[in-house]
Design a protein around this motif. Structure first.
Motif, PDB file in Angstrom:
ATOM      1  N   THR B  41    -120.273  -2.803 -24.326  1.00 38.72           N
ATOM      2  CA  THR B  41    -120.225  -3.035 -22.711  1.00 38.72           C
ATOM      3  C   THR B  41    -121.358  -3.978 -22.031  1.00 38.72           C
ATOM      4  O   THR B  41    -121.082  -4.723 -21.116  1.00 38.72           O
ATOM      5  N   GLN B  83    -114.953   0.495 -18.303  1.00 37.06           N
ATOM      6  CA  GLN B  83    -114.860   1.393 -19.454  1.00 37.06           C
ATOM      7  C   GLN B  83    -114.552   2.561 -18.620  1.00 37.06           C
ATOM      8  O   GLN B  83    -113.673   3.267 -19.210  1.00 37.06           O
ATOM      9  N   ASP B 174    -112.417  -3.334 -20.908  1.00 36.81           N
ATOM     10  CA  ASP B 174    -113.279  -2.351 -21.804  1.00 36.81           C
ATOM     11  C   ASP B 174    -112.770  -0.948 -21.964  1.00 36.81           C
ATOM     12  O   ASP B 174    -112.238  -0.402 -21.089  1.00 36.81           O
TER      13      ASP B 174
END
Ligand SMILES: Nc1ncnc2c1ncn2[C@@H]1O[C@H](COP(=O)(O)OP(=O)(O)OP(=O)(O)O)[C@@H](O)[C@H]1O
Ligand SMILES: Nc1ncnc2c1ncn2[C@@H]1O[C@H](COP(=O)(O)OP(=O)(O)OP(=O)(O)O)[C@@H](O)[C@H]1O
Ligand SMILES: [Mg+2]
Ligand SMILES: [Mg+2]
Lengths: 235, 256, 295, 364, 305
Positions: B41, B83, B174
């Protein structure tokens, strides 16, 4: 020991757990397998009282846990060692661990004994006793979290991805420790993505997907299941 | 298309990314994999301009874009999904997408005050774009719903739509299939193929190995902030370091 | 020449004492504010009203019930703590799910309520609490009203006590733990409601003690809290919101800035100096002196 | 005014830091209203009208006073609005001519009458008359070095602006000029220390009584042994409550507290006030009491309760027609601009006692 | 009531920066004061015609807003709010102490009433009322244009998620600053109206309590809704006036009322109404869809709420 019966849990309009049932017998080491966001942590949050149930029942040794506060759950003998560790970063390692015994604080001798045991179990923590927990490496922090949880003298221990972000060697130590705790009689519920390692120490396993249990059985049976193999064992 | 050289990021004492080199060829699907906390990330955050690198360079189509902020990168055609699948939860899906196209419009406060024709045209363009990307991700029928109230899989799709609304050249995703079940994962993989077919370069972070192996043309493996391997899926699968540190076919086995 | 230099030194020390006095009062008020903010993220504008209520409670205890100073101090602390807990239970606890802005509005509403309540009960007039030690201590050319020494002494004792409480006791640890990680605290069995109430109680008591200590050298009026609360807010952002050490340091910084500003620059401009200092410091260190960046 | 009631308005600080002052002023007006009604009402145009005072809080804020005044005039039909602060008075003056109502301004600030508003009455005595005797007394007793440490509010600044030049004209010097925020600050230690470091013989002080008391107290605590010239907003008897008696006030000059005023009308007023409010009267109450009576009397003489201009025109005659009972402050007349001609007696504190001073003998 | 419209205009501005862009500016009253003093100083001391000063008030206030915004918008969340509280104090103290310019505590008097335009006169109360109403109406109309446009959508995006908005190509600083500047422009115009109405200015109008008033208006009416601030300002002004009769006990009653109000109408009056309409509209849309294209088994998980 611990049973979940048709449990539902919502985040706003989003239903994270959908009529999910599972059980962990006394002394068992139950593993929950599942992808990111499958709902493993949500199960734990429901059990430990961090999040209210939308429906369903949870009982611990016959006692109903619905509506019990997190503090009450700890007093009932269930300790949740959460994802992301949730340490007190500016407090020393020792204080973090000691605070785990908050519900037993009147038993001074017991707290001291527990602290010594944790330090003996994780010698590296004894070394770093007086450092702020936030300054430790990820693996060491995970040990603090585990040590803190053990100080609560759990009958049932919920471990949420204890291997998260740890180097392989440390992961191994961690699993050794978990297995040891379990051998001493603590029922353990372990959520893991590291399926190989987890199945290695488990006595029973559940597979969680989209907030439901899609599969369960003894570790060997799951290891040989095609779906599990494909999705969680990388082959 | 996108290239990084010697990318390094330090947070205080922690080195989250150390001297990473990588290149993502245009029109292809690349994947970044690695254990939790490996720096995947962080890598996206560096490439997309969310963080400024401590050292190293980011090149986009040959141009040095190191240190540009996220909004500037987005305007240059670098889009991303998060994410945690960030959306504007309080707004409808359609309103989410309309704002996603804002960066391609030029209307200013003045246009709004006088109600200029340019503003009207651009608002129409934004709406059209929203419908187009909704259609592309197959969600036309939930455009009116609040983004906070849709399923995880729909969220993942909306996140793609949102990124596409910015008309990106490269899309960084992500964990686009995190938290969705295998059936839905297949659908998302299909969607990603469609996106690449429409001419967008795709780069994803993913833990679902079977999907990565089937989808990606090129894989980069990170561990402890370093690149430990790069190559085709087949090469990666056979790489002993990757097996040891990530894929985790732990030969040693765990104590029972 | 030498006499003049000595005179300057005397004046300087006089200002040090004064800065210390005001700084201590500010720090005590700011401590309560920062504790509540650190744990519950509530910018409690009503905190200044708790200060006012504390002073009036002591005044009533002394004047109407004939209590002595220390008893009145304890009583005032209890009254303010009680009110603080009540406002937590009846208002803030019920707003926990609401957007943060609502806490702020509720705090403003409570401020209006308490202030008007004090005036309704005691009237708009000024009152005074007689100093416990009216003596003036004189040594080496310095004059120091004993009450000021008492303020400084008591404030430091209280801060030390608070530190020991937070650092050495289980109950104190629950507060520190909750401030650092609420979820973590809940998971070791700490009762979040209890911690909230306790924190509000401590913050109310600290405000009352500050007010009662300071009252003998100042005046009681329904608006007295307004004077300190804005400074207290300056202090907690200066020190870093939620930081105990920051509140103490910030309190002293503002106390000295005011005291020296009033003396060496202009009494008229001392507030501008304090606020200007804040602006300056924050433009260099947005997180405050002791603040942690982000959460 | 509808039927048999005439409504007059008051706007002043009833909450916030100046609330006490606002209420003191109000009490004088209320007492006048009560006495007029008890005597059968106000005889105008052959009818006995009941008098009613409509009261609004402005928290000492000039704009709010202006808003309140508008409200009083429009909603209650008040032909006269009283206010107790100069800021409010100045704000109301911006429109009272246009709206045609009379302003009863309880402020010594000369600015209120200097702008030639034809519809204003300025109730308190002008403070200009106090300055010469204050200067003479203090300079003679303590010496020629003066430090200005009055309030930073408008009224205190107006005082200082006259007091300072008067002092130098009399041969003294000003060694420090450091106004302080009497309304907002809780502690004056540094400010007082600053002026004392200039070594003054006399301090000019004054704001509301209690903060003034604090300033005096802290000056004594820091070793100041000189005198105080206290501006008329502060009342020596109220200051004494903060300084724990008159000891610290030794050598102060100020206006004579009403309770010490031995003139029969004043003493009688004080007794009636005590009976009505169960509290000691202050000069704020007495002056407002007289002011209200002037307005009431002027209404009677003018034969109208609505025409503000006619009422104003009779004010001078009304002032002269007041009975002693209506006139505890010894008002003798009203100047062309609407300023009341009366002088409060002045006093000094000597040997722990308040002693009246003869202003004329000191050059007042 | 004319003053309630001024309050509404000021709350409208605060609502833009706090309700739409999510940046709680507690110095708002300071900018109202800047606008008011601009009119006061220009008309009284420099003989500038009222309407020119009126327009300049917005500009000066917005310019000050730009300067303050550049510094303070680097801070986030509560720190931003409390920091601006301090900025408000500095503005207030600045007005009070800089007597040379502002007349300090004495106050600025003799501000002319707004001169009439053509046959319309604003000297009377009725005139003032319609003037304030007119300006407010224009203010609402422009605000509607802003909030309904792409510009307004950008503000909301920043409020709802700064990181996501930035990833979508919005420049957070520029967006927030735009909202801040518009908001202070509204504040400045509100101040100018105020100056023409009350015709006397004291430093008190910059006090934090004035900001709180505007904030309460916006929250009670509905933060982040177009008409919320107007409804709140008119309603609360009425309520406060209605409580004047309680004298000393006014705030004793007002405080709890306010608390109850935010407890039971957390989204404000307009917010609650809007939510109601939105739910009804969504239900309708859902129904229409179901009728148009019945997809078997497509009722998605999580959509039951
Ligand atoms: N606070 C929240 N608000 C809204 N949705 C949430 C929240 N927490 C979790 N979710 C969603 O609920 C679902 C289940 O999440 P949960 O954290 O239980 O998954 P998990 O199996 O523990 O995943 P991971 O492996 O990432 O820890 C996910 O889709 C997640 O996005
Ligand atoms: N803003 C930050 N400040 C400090 N440390 C950070 C920050 N962001 C990331 N890190 C650290 O950098 C390391 C890499 O984190 P990163 O989030 O990039 O991992 P990841 O590969 O994406 O992991 P996952 O698979 O769990 O998402 C971690 O140790 C993390 O704690
Ligand atoms: Mg989880
Ligand atoms: Mg990641």
């Amino acid at each position: 020991m611990l049973t979940l019966d048709e449990v539902c849990l919502d985040y706003g309009a989003f239903r994270a757990l959908d009529r999910l049932s599972l059980a962990a017998a006394e002394g068992a080491l139950v593993v929950l397998l599942g992808a990111n966001g499958a709902g493993k942590s949500s199960i734990f949050r429901a059990v430990s009282g961090l999040h209210r149930l939308a429906a369903g029942r949870i009982s611990l040794g016959g006692r109903d846990l619905a509506g019990v506060s997190p503090a009450g759950v700890v007093r009932a003998g269930l300790v949740h060692c959460p994802e992301g560790r949730m340490l007190f970063p500016a407090m020393t390692v020792e204080k973090n661990v000691r605070l785990g015994a908050y519900v037993h604080r009147r038993d001074r001798a017991g707290v001291k004994r527990g602290l010594d045991e944790v330090m003996a179990m994780f010698p590296v923590l004894a070394e770093k006793r007086h450092q702020p927990a936030g300054s430790l490496s990820g693996g060491q922090q995970q040990m603090v979290a585990l040590g803190r949880a053990l100080m609560g003298r759990p009958k049932v221990l919920l471990l949420d991805e204890p291997s998260l972000g740890l180097a392989p060697l440390v992961v191994r130590q961690m699993f050794d420790a978990v297995a040891a705790v379990n051998r001493r009689g603590t029922t353990v519920l372990l959520a893991e993505q590291n399926a190989h390692a987890a199945l290695g120490i488990a006595s029973h396993a559940y597979v969680v997907e989209g907030g439901r249990i899609v599969l369960d059985g003894p570790p060997d049976a799951l290891r040989n299941d095609d779906r599990v193999r494909r999705a969680y064992l990388g082959g | 298309m996108l290239e990084v050289r010697g990318l390094t990021k330090r947070f205080g004492g922690l080195v989250a990314m150390r001297g990473v080199d990588a290149a993502f060829p245009p029109g292809k699907i690349s994947a970044v994999i690695g254990p939790n906390g490996a720096g995947k990330t962080t890598f996206f955050n560096l490439v997309s301009g969310t963080y400024a690198p401590t050292a190293g360079r980011v090149l986009l189509g040959g141009r040095d874009v190191t240190g540009l902020r996220a909004d500037a990168m987005a305007r240059l055609g670098v889009a991303r999904t998060f994410q945690a699948t960030a959306l504007f939860d309080g707004a409808s899906v359609r309103d989410n997408l309309i704002i996603g196209h804002r960066l391609r419009t030029r209307a200013t406060l003045w246009d709004a005050l006088v109600g200029s024709r340019r503003l009207a045209a651009e608002e129409r363009a934004c709406r059209d774009k929203a419908e187009a990307v909704l259609d592309l991700v197959g969600l036309s029928r939930i455009g009116h719903r609040l983004a906070g109230g849709i399923t995880q899989e729909e969220r993942k799709r909306v996140a793609f739509a949102l990124a596409l609304a910015t008309e990106p050249r490269i899309l960084l995703a992500d964990e686009p299939a995190g938290g969705v079940n295998p059936g839905e994962t297949a659908g998302l993989a299909e969607l990603m193929r469609r996106i690449v077919a429409s001419g967008v370069t795709l780069c994803l972070i993913e833990h679902k190995m079977d999907m990565v192996m089937r989808l990606a043309d090129h894989v980069v493996v990170l561990d402890h902030g370093e690149r430990i391997a790069a190559g085709t899926p087949a090469e990666i699968r056979a790489d002993p370091r990757v097996i040891e540190s990530y894929l985790g076919v732990d030969a040693a086995g765990m104590p029972p | 020449m030498r006499a003049a230099a000595r005179g300057r030194d005397v004046l300087f020390f006089q200002q040090v004492l004064n800065g210390l006095t005001i700084g201590c009062v500010y720090a005590l008020v700011a401590l309560g504010l920062t504790l509540v903010y650190g744990i519950l993220r509530i910018p409690n504008f009503a905190h200044g009203a708790l200060y006012t209520v504390g002073a009036y409670a002591a005044f009533a205890l002394i004047g109407r019930l004939g209590a002595n100073f220390w008893l009145a101090l304890a009583g005032a602390a209890a009254v303010s703590a009680g009110l603080a807990v009540l406002s937590e239970r009846l208002v803030f606890a019920r707003l926990r799910a609401a957007p943060p802005l609502h806490d702020m509005i509720a705090a403003i509403a409570l401020l209006l309520f308490f202030e008007a309540g004090v005036q309704a009960v005691f009237g708009a007039g000024f009152f005074r609490i007689a100093p416990l030690f009216p003596q003036i201590l004189r040594f080496a050319g310095l004059t120091a009203p004993a009450q000021r020494i008492l303020i400084v002494g008591a404030a430091f004792a209280l801060m030390a006590g608070l530190h020991l409480f937070l650092d050495r006791t289980w109950t104190g640890a629950t507060i520190v733990a909750s401030a650092q990680n609420r979820t973590g605290a809940a998971l070791v069995g700490i009762d979040a409601d209890r911690v909230s109430m306790l924190t509000f109680a401590i913050s109310g008591a600290l405000a009352a003690v500050a007010a009662v200590l300071f009252a003998p050298i100042a005046l009681l009026s329904p608006a007295m809290g307004e004077l300190v609360i804005t400074k207290a807010f300056v202090i907690i952002i200066l020190g870093g919101m939620g930081s105990v050490a920051g509140a103490i340091a910030g309190g002293l910084v503002i106390g000295f800035a005011e005291s020296f500003g009033a003396f060496y620059v202009s009494t008229d401009f001392k507030d501008i100096i304090a606020f200007g200092l804040l602006t300056l410091i924050l433009s260099v260190r947005p997180q405050g002196l002791f603040g942690r960046i982000a959460r | 005014a509808d039927g048999d009631t005439v409504r007059l308005g008051y706007t002043g600080p009833l909450s916030g830091g100046a609330a006490l002052y606002g209420k003191n002023c109000l009490s004088g007006l209320q007492m006048a209203v009560a006495e007029i009604n008890a005597a059968g009402g106000l005889a105008v145009g052959g009818k006995a009208l009941k008098v009613e005072l409509v009261v609004l809080d402005d928290r000492y804020s000039p704009p709010e006073a202006a808003v309140n005044a508008k409200r009083l005039v429009q909603q209650s039909g008040a032909p006269v609005v009283f206010t107790s602060h100069s800021g409010g008075a100045l704000a109301i003056e911006a429109f009272n001519g246009d709206e045609g109502f009379l302003l009863g301004a309880y402020t010594s600030s000369p600015a209120v009458t200097e702008r030639g508003d034809p519809l204003v009455l300025r109730i308190p005595p002008s403070f200009a008359s106090y300055i010469a005797p204050f200067v003479a007394y203090e300079m003679k007793r303590f010496g020629g070095k003066l430090a200005l440490a009055g309030g930073d509010h408008e009224y205190a600044k107006a005082w200082a602006a006259l007091f300072g030049p008067a002092w130098t004209k009399h041969g003294g010097t000003i060694v420090a000029d450091n106004p302080m925020s009497y309304n907002k600050d809780a502690d004056f230690y540094s400010g007082v220390g600053k002026v004392l470091s200039a070594g003054p013989d006399v301090l000019f002080v004054g704001g509301a009584s209690e903060p003034t008391g604090l300033v005096i107290r802290q000056a004594r605590e820091q070793g100041f042994a000189g005198g105080f010239a206290i501006m008329d907003q502060a009342k020596i008897d109220e200051i004494a409550k903060v300084t724990d008696g008159l000891d610290m006030l030794d050598g102060a000059v100020g206006i004579l507290p009403l309770a010490y005023d031995e003139r029969p009308a004043a003493a009688d007023f004080a007794a009636r006030y005590r009976a009505m409010f169960k509290a000691d009267a202050g000069s704020d109450a007495a002056l407002n009491f007289t002011g209200f009576n002037v307005v009431a009397e002027a209404m009677r003489l003018a034969g109208t309760v609505t025409d503000a201009r006619a009422i104003r025109a009779q004010a001078e005659a009304a002032a002269k027609a007041l009975t002693p009972k209506q006139n505890p402050t010894a008002l003798t007349g009203i100047d062309v601009r609407g300023g009341f001609l009366q002088a409060a007696p002045i006093c000094a504190v000597e040997k722990g006692k308040i002693v009246p001073l003869d202003a004329a003998a000191l050059g007042g | 009531m004319a003053l309630a419209f001024v309050g509404a205009l000021s709350a409208l501005g605060l609502n833009l920066v706090a309700g739409y862009a999510g940046q709680l500016n507690l110095a708002h009253a300071g900018f109202v004061a800047i606008g008011a003093y601009t009119v006061g100083i220009l008309t009284v001391d420099h003989g500038v015609p009222f309407w020119i000063a009126f327009a300049l008030a917005g500009v000066v206030s917005a310019a000050a807003g730009a300067a303050v915004g550049l510094v303070s918008l680097r801070l986030r969340g509560d720190t931003f709010a409390i920091f601006t509280l301090c900025v408000g104090f500095i503005l207030y103290l600045g007005i009070e102490k800089w007597d040379g310019l502002t007349r300090g505590v004495v106050g600025l008097m003799d501000i002319p009433a707004p001169p009439g335009i053509g046959p319309v006169s604003f000297a009377t109360d009725r005139g003032q009322y319609y003037l304030a109403l007119g300006v407010l109406a224009v203010g609402v109309w422009l605000m509607r244009r802003i909030t309904a446009s792409l510009v307004g959508r950008s503000f909301l995006a920043i409020r709802n998620g700064e990181a996501l908005a930035q990833a979508l190509g919005l420049n957070p600083m520029r967006t927030k600053l735009t909202a801040f500047v518009i908001s202070t422009f509204y504040a400045g115009i509100a101040g100018a109206l105020y100056a023409g109405q009350v015709r006397f200015l004291g430093p008190d109008i910059a006090r934090e309590t004035r900001t709180f008033d505007a904030l309460i208006f916006a929250v009670v009416g509905g933060m982040g809704t177009l008409l919320g601030p107007v409804v709140g300002a008119v309603g609360m002004s009425w309520a406060i006036q209605a409580l004047q009769g309680l004298q000393d006990y006014r705030m004793v009653v007002f405080g709890p009322l306010l608390v109850l109000c935010i407890m039971f109408f957390p989204a404000g009056i307009v917010g609650a109404l809007e939510a109601r309409f939105a739910r009804r509209r969504a239900a309708l849309a859902e129904k229409r869809l179901a009728e148009a294209a019945p997809v078997p088994g497509a009722a998605p998980r999580g959509s039951h709420a």
